[in-house]
Design a protein around this motif. Sequence first.
Motif, short mmCIF file in Angstrom:
data_model
loop_
_atom_site.label_atom_id
_atom_site.label_comp_id
_atom_site.label_asym_id
_atom_site.label_seq_id
_atom_site.Cartn_x
_atom_site.Cartn_y
_atom_site.Cartn_z
N ALA A 163 0.81 -1.21 -0.11
CA ALA A 163 0.05 0.09 0.01
C ALA A 163 0.80 1.31 0.15
N PHE A 164 2.06 1.15 0.29
CA PHE A 164 2.98 2.32 0.35
C PHE A 164 3.30 3.08 -1.20
N PRO A 165 3.42 2.27 -1.91
CA PRO A 165 3.69 2.88 -3.26
C PRO A 165 2.34 3.38 -3.79
N GLN A 166 1.31 2.69 -3.19
CA GLN A 166 0.06 3.16 -3.62
C GLN A 166 -0.56 4.59 -3.33
N ILE A 167 -0.04 4.63 -1.80
CA ILE A 167 -0.36 6.02 -1.13
C ILE A 167 0.40 7.06 -1.82
N GLY A 168 1.43 6.71 -2.63
CA GLY A 168 1.98 7.84 -3.33
C GLY A 168 1.08 8.60 -4.27
N VAL A 169 0.07 7.88 -4.68
CA VAL A 169 -0.81 8.61 -5.55
C VAL A 169 -1.60 9.78 -4.97
N PHE A 299 -7.84 5.40 3.01
CA PHE A 299 -8.35 4.33 2.86
C PHE A 299 -7.74 3.57 1.95
N THR A 300 -6.56 3.95 1.40
CA THR A 300 -5.76 3.04 0.60
C THR A 300 -4.97 2.23 1.59
N LEU A 301 -4.42 2.86 2.62
CA LEU A 301 -3.58 1.99 3.61
C LEU A 301 -4.41 1.00 4.28
N ILE A 302 -5.76 1.47 4.65
CA ILE A 302 -6.75 0.54 5.21
C ILE A 302 -6.88 -0.77 4.09
N GLY A 303 -7.20 -0.48 3.00
CA GLY A 303 -7.29 -1.54 2.00
C GLY A 303 -6.01 -2.33 2.02
N GLY A 304 -4.74 -1.88 2.04
CA GLY A 304 -3.64 -2.82 2.21
C GLY A 304 -3.69 -3.54 3.31
N MET A 305 -4.15 -3.12 4.30
CA MET A 305 -4.05 -3.93 5.75
C MET A 305 -5.26 -4.95 5.70
N LEU A 306 -6.23 -4.35 5.06
CA LEU A 306 -7.56 -5.29 5.07
C LEU A 306 -7.38 -6.46 4.38
N SER A 307 -6.57 -6.39 3.22
CA SER A 307 -6.35 -7.37 2.28
C SER A 307 -5.38 -8.48 2.93
N ASP A 308 -4.52 -8.03 4.01
CA ASP A 308 -3.77 -9.09 4.69
C ASP A 308 -4.62 -10.09 5.55
N LYS A 309 -5.95 -9.59 5.98
CA LYS A 309 -6.74 -10.02 6.83
C LYS A 309 -7.82 -11.02 6.04
N ILE A 310 -8.50 -10.38 5.08
CA ILE A 310 -9.60 -10.97 4.50
C ILE A 310 -9.29 -11.31 2.89
N LEU A 355 -9.86 1.50 -0.96
CA LEU A 355 -9.96 -0.09 -0.93
C LEU A 355 -9.88 -0.82 -2.15
N SER A 356 -10.09 -0.26 -3.35
CA SER A 356 -9.87 -0.98 -4.56
C SER A 356 -8.30 -0.51 -5.04
N TYR A 357 -7.41 0.26 -4.33
CA TYR A 357 -6.35 0.59 -4.72
C TYR A 357 -5.30 -0.04 -3.94
N GLY A 358 -5.31 0.10 -2.50
CA GLY A 358 -4.45 -0.34 -1.71
C GLY A 358 -3.89 -1.96 -1.62
N PRO A 359 -4.86 -2.88 -2.06
CA PRO A 359 -4.31 -4.27 -2.14
C PRO A 359 -3.70 -4.29 -3.65
N GLN A 360 -3.68 -3.46 -4.60
CA GLN A 360 -3.46 -3.77 -5.97
C GLN A 360 -1.96 -4.27 -5.93
N SER A 361 -0.90 -3.48 -5.23
CA SER A 361 0.39 -4.16 -5.28
C SER A 361 0.57 -5.73 -5.03
N ALA A 362 0.08 -5.97 -3.97
CA ALA A 362 0.20 -7.37 -3.59
C ALA A 362 -0.44 -8.25 -4.52
#
Length: 464
Positions: A163-169, A299-310, A355-362
Amino acid sequence: MSAAISLPSGSSKAEERKVLAGTLVGTSIEWYDFFIYAQAAALVLGPLFLAPVSEDNPGLAQIIAFATIGISFLFRPLGAVVAGHLGDKLGRKQMLVFTLVMMGAATALIGVLPTYAQIGIWAPILLVFLRILQGFSAGGEWGGAALMSVEHAPINKRGFFGAFPQIGVPIGMILATGVLWVLSTSMSPEAFNSWGWRVPFLFSIVLIIVGFLIRRSVEESPVFKEMQLRKKESAAPLGQLFKHNTREVVLAALIFVANNAAGYLLIAFFLSYTTRVLGMERPPVLLTTTVAAFGWLIFTLIGGMLSDKIGRVRTFQIGYTLVLLWVIPMWFLIDSKNLFLFFVAAFVLTIGLGLSYGPQSALYAEMFPATVRYSGVSIGYAFGAILGGAFAPMIAEAIFNATGVSWHIGVYLAVATLVSLTAVSLVKETKGVDLHVKEVHEEFLREHPEAVKEFGLAGEHQTK
């Protein structure tokens, strides 16, 4: 005979922090460069570089100005191919530094470019050429940053790291809109249109120096080091990619369409529409957009973290469902000409975008094998950007000019969102897949015992 070995799944804490800083700062700077152009296109580029058209038909000039945003996207796949191929052969780090410098140089040169009144037709020609260089650079930038973050991450934190390169946007957007807001409030509209618009482009020089120094200090991706250890890099990773992973490239492109289209309306079209069509004042609109962009960051950071859970797929599905439900109603709030309601419209949109951008890198990194991973994620991302954001502001402008009804733009976004929601639903959940290259030639380990120490193998490997 080969050996199966267990390679470390992450980096040291200090190196992890350095990687996160390098991908975040560099990506933020690259997207600041990209967005400052998009917002300049919404405000001043039409009259300055397309003067004859602007005088006769301002609406057409604005469509063409927005089209110059899209032109650069057409060259993203070329940048993705070149940077992806070299990134899979030479390393992630070298490509990150190269794309950062190229983007910064193109942006700074736009800041000193003569206008149509000074050099005639050469002004738009040179503008488009520099925009092409920006697109080429952006095509290779994201894949390298995404992989550096995800491939350094512990297996249970790939979504968060990615999510870190994603929040660069959103950070790039906050920087771009923030700088424009400062200029718009500190000088007259005449001064801004005359020379003030150049300042954000020239400011990029300072940011590039900072980003260059940070990225130079980052270690190469551990997964790429493993590929070097194997001595099995493909001689033609691009050919291998399309031979075995065409489906993944197509899905990656389609997954990104809606997020990129809606994102570019937030970045560029909202500013043009509210000031030029609704008659709202530029400074408060810029400030409101800047504040709303913090929602995208959060919400990009939340999206990345949420994707590690669900899981990545489920998080994407939640995000795109929210976007689908909002892209038509938000126009009624925007058309109210009320700044608070405009903020609500933009902020709620950023929830689904994040939420549809944070998990994209992973997700993208886990969809492709290591030998073609840089090429796969970069090319999928680049084609998704063409289908999504490249001409989204231009399409939105054309829809409004043809119908005079803003919520019809929401219908266009809803269709794009359905495409992306369907595409991500076709992906088998990737969370937890092994990104590392596990097989190493036993002969290579015997010939290079120092490699055992370098990769922390402690001499323990099991012969197959």
